[in-house]
Design a protein around this motif. Structure first.
Motif, PDB file in Angstrom:
ATOM      1  N   ARG A  21       0.952  -1.228  -0.094  1.00 17.08           N
ATOM      2  CA  ARG A  21       0.008   0.103  -0.012  1.00 17.08           C
ATOM      3  C   ARG A  21       0.850   1.344  -0.087  1.00 17.08           C
ATOM      4  NH1 ARG A  21      -3.951   2.155   4.805  1.00 17.08           N
ATOM      5  NH2 ARG A  21      -5.424   2.998   3.524  1.00 17.08           N
ATOM      6  N   PRO A  22       1.534   1.464  -0.992  1.00 14.84           N
ATOM      7  CA  PRO A  22       2.329   2.776  -1.286  1.00 14.84           C
ATOM      8  C   PRO A  22       1.935   3.980  -1.005  1.00 14.84           C
ATOM      9  CG  PRO A  22       2.043   1.916  -3.228  1.00 14.84           C
ATOM     10  CD  PRO A  22       1.408   1.096  -2.675  1.00 14.84           C
ATOM     11  N   VAL A  23       0.461   4.037  -1.244  1.00 12.75           N
ATOM     12  CA  VAL A  23      -0.112   5.763  -0.901  1.00 12.75           C
ATOM     13  C   VAL A  23      -1.260   5.365  -0.036  1.00 12.75           C
ATOM     14  CG1 VAL A  23      -1.367   7.476  -1.956  1.00 12.75           C
ATOM     15  CG2 VAL A  23       0.473   6.415  -3.294  1.00 12.75           C
ATOM     16  N   VAL A  24      -0.811   5.913   1.236  1.00 14.61           N
ATOM     17  CA  VAL A  24      -1.696   6.118   2.495  1.00 14.61           C
ATOM     18  C   VAL A  24      -2.374   7.405   2.800  1.00 14.61           C
ATOM     19  CG1 VAL A  24      -1.764   5.121   4.761  1.00 14.61           C
ATOM     20  CG2 VAL A  24      -0.405   4.081   3.309  1.00 14.61           C
ATOM     21  N   PRO A  25      -3.684   7.722   2.533  1.00 15.61           N
ATOM     22  CA  PRO A  25      -4.132   8.877   2.981  1.00 15.61           C
ATOM     23  C   PRO A  25      -4.246   8.929   4.504  1.00 15.61           C
ATOM     24  CG  PRO A  25      -5.691   7.546   1.521  1.00 15.61           C
ATOM     25  CD  PRO A  25      -4.492   6.670   2.044  1.00 15.61           C
ATOM     26  N   LEU A  26      -3.686  10.023   5.076  1.00 12.73           N
ATOM     27  CA  LEU A  26      -3.796  10.515   6.707  1.00 12.73           C
ATOM     28  C   LEU A  26      -4.989  11.440   6.997  1.00 12.73           C
ATOM     29  CD1 LEU A  26      -0.028  11.088   6.530  1.00 12.73           C
ATOM     30  CD2 LEU A  26      -0.988   9.005   7.193  1.00 12.73           C
ATOM     31  N   ALA A  27      -5.337  11.399   8.173  1.00  8.58           N
ATOM     32  CA  ALA A  27      -6.326  12.300   8.633  1.00  8.58           C
ATOM     33  C   ALA A  27      -5.691  13.776   8.982  1.00  8.58           C
ATOM     34  CB  ALA A  27      -6.818  11.641   9.743  1.00  8.58           C
ATOM     35  N   ASP A  28      -4.338  13.519   9.364  1.00  7.71           N
ATOM     36  CA  ASP A  28      -3.617  14.789   9.705  1.00  7.71           C
ATOM     37  C   ASP A  28      -2.132  14.440   9.469  1.00  7.71           C
ATOM     38  OD1 ASP A  28      -2.636  17.189  10.829  1.00  7.71           O
ATOM     39  OD2 ASP A  28      -3.527  17.043  12.698  1.00  7.71           O
ATOM     40  N   ALA A  29      -1.289  15.316   8.850  1.00  6.97           N
ATOM     41  CA  ALA A  29       0.105  15.131   8.719  1.00  6.97           C
ATOM     42  C   ALA A  29       0.793  15.865   9.881  1.00  6.97           C
ATOM     43  CB  ALA A  29       0.410  15.609   7.133  1.00  6.97           C
ATOM     44  N   GLY A  30       0.128  16.675  10.385  1.00  9.62           N
ATOM     45  CA  GLY A  30       0.903  17.548  11.438  1.00  9.62           C
ATOM     46  C   GLY A  30       1.711  16.889  12.312  1.00  9.62           C
ATOM     47  N   PRO A  31       1.254  15.933  13.287  1.00 12.05           N
ATOM     48  CA  PRO A  31       2.215  15.295  14.193  1.00 12.05           C
ATOM     49  C   PRO A  31       3.170  14.563  13.576  1.00 12.05           C
ATOM     50  CG  PRO A  31      -0.151  14.981  14.577  1.00 12.05           C
ATOM     51  CD  PRO A  31      -0.242  15.606  13.299  1.00 12.05           C
ATOM     52  N   ALA A  32       3.291  13.873  12.482  1.00  7.98           N
ATOM     53  CA  ALA A  32       4.062  13.254  11.735  1.00  7.98           C
ATOM     54  C   ALA A  32       5.363  14.157  11.419  1.00  7.98           C
ATOM     55  CB  ALA A  32       3.640  12.496  10.489  1.00  7.98           C
ATOM     56  N   ARG A  33       4.691  15.507  10.776  1.00  5.95           N
ATOM     57  CA  ARG A  33       5.763  16.357  10.365  1.00  5.95           C
ATOM     58  C   ARG A  33       6.468  17.022  11.629  1.00  5.95           C
ATOM     59  NH1 ARG A  33       5.777  18.730   5.438  1.00  5.95           N
ATOM     60  NH2 ARG A  33       7.771  19.859   6.172  1.00  5.95           N
ATOM     61  N   SER A  34       5.875  16.939  12.686  1.00  7.21           N
ATOM     62  CA  SER A  34       6.667  17.641  14.038  1.00  7.21           C
ATOM     63  C   SER A  34       7.632  16.544  14.191  1.00  7.21           C
ATOM     64  CB  SER A  34       5.650  17.568  15.032  1.00  7.21           C
ATOM     65  OG  SER A  34       4.700  18.634  14.786  1.00  7.21           O
ATOM     66  N   VAL A  35       7.396  15.287  14.074  1.00  9.30           N
ATOM     67  CA  VAL A  35       8.424  14.194  14.504  1.00  9.30           C
ATOM     68  C   VAL A  35       9.664  14.579  13.504  1.00  9.30           C
ATOM     69  CG1 VAL A  35       9.107  11.867  14.635  1.00  9.30           C
ATOM     70  CG2 VAL A  35       6.597  12.623  15.477  1.00  9.30           C
ATOM     71  N   ILE A  36       9.337  14.574  12.130  1.00  7.30           N
ATOM     72  CA  ILE A  36      10.395  14.661  11.184  1.00  7.30           C
ATOM     73  C   ILE A  36      11.323  16.382  11.571  1.00  7.30           C
ATOM     74  CG2 ILE A  36      10.876  15.428   8.797  1.00  7.30           C
ATOM     75  CD1 ILE A  36       8.194  13.500   8.174  1.00  7.30           C
ATOM     76  N   GLY A  37      10.413  17.021  11.973  1.00  3.70           N
ATOM     77  CA  GLY A  37      11.126  18.353  12.513  1.00  3.70           C
ATOM     78  C   GLY A  37      12.097  17.993  13.572  1.00  3.70           C
ATOM     79  N   ARG A  38      12.036  17.146  14.686  1.00  2.00           N
ATOM     80  CA  ARG A  38      12.571  16.756  15.631  1.00  2.00           C
ATOM     81  C   ARG A  38      13.851  15.993  15.100  1.00  2.00           C
ATOM     82  NH1 ARG A  38       7.905  16.035  18.281  1.00  2.00           N
ATOM     83  NH2 ARG A  38       8.032  13.769  18.599  1.00  2.00           N
ATOM     84  N   ILE A  39      13.657  15.012  14.225  1.00  2.35           N
ATOM     85  CA  ILE A  39      14.866  14.309  13.454  1.00  2.35           C
ATOM     86  C   ILE A  39      15.741  15.310  12.677  1.00  2.35           C
ATOM     87  CG2 ILE A  39      15.134  12.439  12.067  1.00  2.35           C
ATOM     88  CD1 ILE A  39      12.641  11.201  12.360  1.00  2.35           C
ATOM     89  N   ALA A  40      15.205  16.272  12.095  1.00  2.00           N
ATOM     90  CA  ALA A  40      15.999  17.049  11.448  1.00  2.00           C
ATOM     91  C   ALA A  40      16.926  18.005  12.166  1.00  2.00           C
ATOM     92  CB  ALA A  40      15.278  18.159  10.654  1.00  2.00           C
TER      93      ALA A  40
END
Length: 295
Positions: A114-133
Motif C-alpha cells: 500500500r504505497p500511498v496511504v491517506p492521512l487524517a492529519d500530517a501535522g504530528p508526523a511532520r513535527s516528529v520529522i522536524g525533531r529528527i532534522a
C-alpha cells in the motif's frame, strides 16, 4: 522552483544493534523534480503535508496523491512519483533501516503493498520529522540514538494518523474502541459501521496490525486490568463492565491471555489507589501532585 534541505549519515555497527536506525532526513517544498523510476535498499517514509501529485506502481497503475498523505518506499520495490507541476507539494522524508522493520511490517505499521496511504492529519508526523532534522545537526554526539528513537515514534505517529474510515467517514478504530464493551460480534460491529466483515478486517489490520477480534479483546482486557488494579470490584462485576456476562468464561479468557488469573493479577499489583481510580489522562504540562499532610 523548489526549496530543499536534507542530511544523510551512516550509523556505525553498534548503532545498527538498536534494531532501527535513521539514515537521512529531508524537508522540501515546491515543484520538486520527478523521482525515479528507481529502487532502494532501505525504507523511506515520505509525508506529503500540502499539495498533490501522482505515484506510479510497479504494475503501471498511476495513483493520485492528495495531501495529507504518506508514501511508503520499501526495499526492492520500484517507485516513481512526482508532485503536480502546477501546484507542487510540501514533503518531509525520513530514510531508515534495520531488522525491526520486519516486525513493524508484520504488525501493519509499514505496508509494502500500500504505497500511498491517506492521512487524517500530517501535522504530528511532520513535527516528529522536524525533531529528527534538529537532531541531525552536525556535531550532535547523540545523533544516532536520538534519530533512531524518533523513527520509532514516527512509525507510531503515522499509524495513528492513517485515515482508515467507515462508511460514514468516522475513524474505524476509534469507533470500535467506543463500542468495545458491548456484547457484539465482529459481524455486528461491521454492520454498525456500514461495512462488511471483510472490509472491517482490512481496516483494522491496516490501523492496528491485528484482527478486529484481537483488537477488541486487547481493549477489554486492558480495561479489566485497570479495574482489577484500581478498584475493589468483584471479578464478576469487572467481567460485566468489560462485556462478559459469564464470569467463569471471563476468568478463563483472562488467565489464558494474561498468564495469570484475575484474582492473582489483583494480588500482584499489591497497592490501593488513594482517593479512587481516575479515568482522566494527566496533563504532562501540569502533572498531578500528592499534597503532604502535617508531619
Amino acid at each position: 522552483m523548489y526549496h530543499t534541505w536534507m542530511r544523510f549519515f551512516t550509523p556505525g555497527p553498534l548503532h545498527q544493534r538498536l534494531g532501527l536506525v535513521c539514515l537521512g532526513v529531508g524537508l522540501q517544498h515546491g515543484t520538486l523534480p520527478t523521482v525515479g523510476p528507481r529502487t532502494l535498499d532501505h525504507h523511506v517514509a515520505v509525508v506529503i503535508n500540502a499539495g498533490g501529485g501522482w505515484y506510479r506502481c510497479p504494475d503501471g497503475r498511476r495513483l493520485t496523491v492528495t495531501a495529507p498523505a504518506l508514501l511508503w518506499l520499501t526495499p526492492g520495490v520500484p517507485h516513481h512519483y512526482a508532485p503536480d507541476p502546477a501546484t507542487g507539494w510540501d514533503e518531509g522524508f525520513v530514510d531508515f533501516t534495520g531488522p525491526v522493520t520486519a516486525t513493524y511490517t508484520e504488525l501493519g505499521y509499514i505496508e509494502p503493498d500500500r504505497p500511498v496511504v491517506p492521512l487524517a492529519d500530517a501535522g504530528p508526523a511532520r513535527s516528529v520529522i522536524g525533531r529528527i532534522a534538529r537532531a541531525a545537526r552536525r556535531g550532535n554526539p547523540l545523533l544516532e540514538v536520538e534519530t533512531a528513537a524518533a523513527v520509532h515514534e514516527l512509525l507510531v505517529t503515522l499509524r495513528r494518523a492513517r485515515a482508515d474510515t467507515n462508511a460514514d467517514g468516522a475513524p474505524v478504530l476509534e469507533a470500535l474502541a467506543r463500542d468495545a464493551f458491548q456484547p457484539l460480534s465482529v459481524a455486528e460491529h461491521a454492520a454498525r459501521h456500514g461495512m462488511t466483515p471483510a472490509e472491517l478486517r482490512t481496516a483494522v489490520r491496516r490501523g492496528a496490525g491485528c484482527s478486529p477480534k484481537d483488537y477488541l479483546l486487547g481493549i477489554r482486557l486492558g480495561r479489566a486490568k485497570e479495574l482489577l488494579a484500581g478498584t475493589e470490584l468483584p471479578v464478576a462485576a469487572v467481567a460485566r463492565r468489560v462485556g462478559y456476562d459469564d464470569p467463569a468464561y471471563f476468568s478463563r479468557l483472562f488467565t489464558r491471555r494474561v498468564g495469570t488469573a484475575p484474582i492473582r493479577f489483583r494480588e500482584q499489583q499489591g497497592r490501593t489507589v488513594p482517593g479512587g481510580w481516575s479515568t482522566r489522562v494527566p496533563d504532562p504540562e501540569h502533572p498531578p501532585t500528592i499534597e503532604s499532610g502535617p508531619v
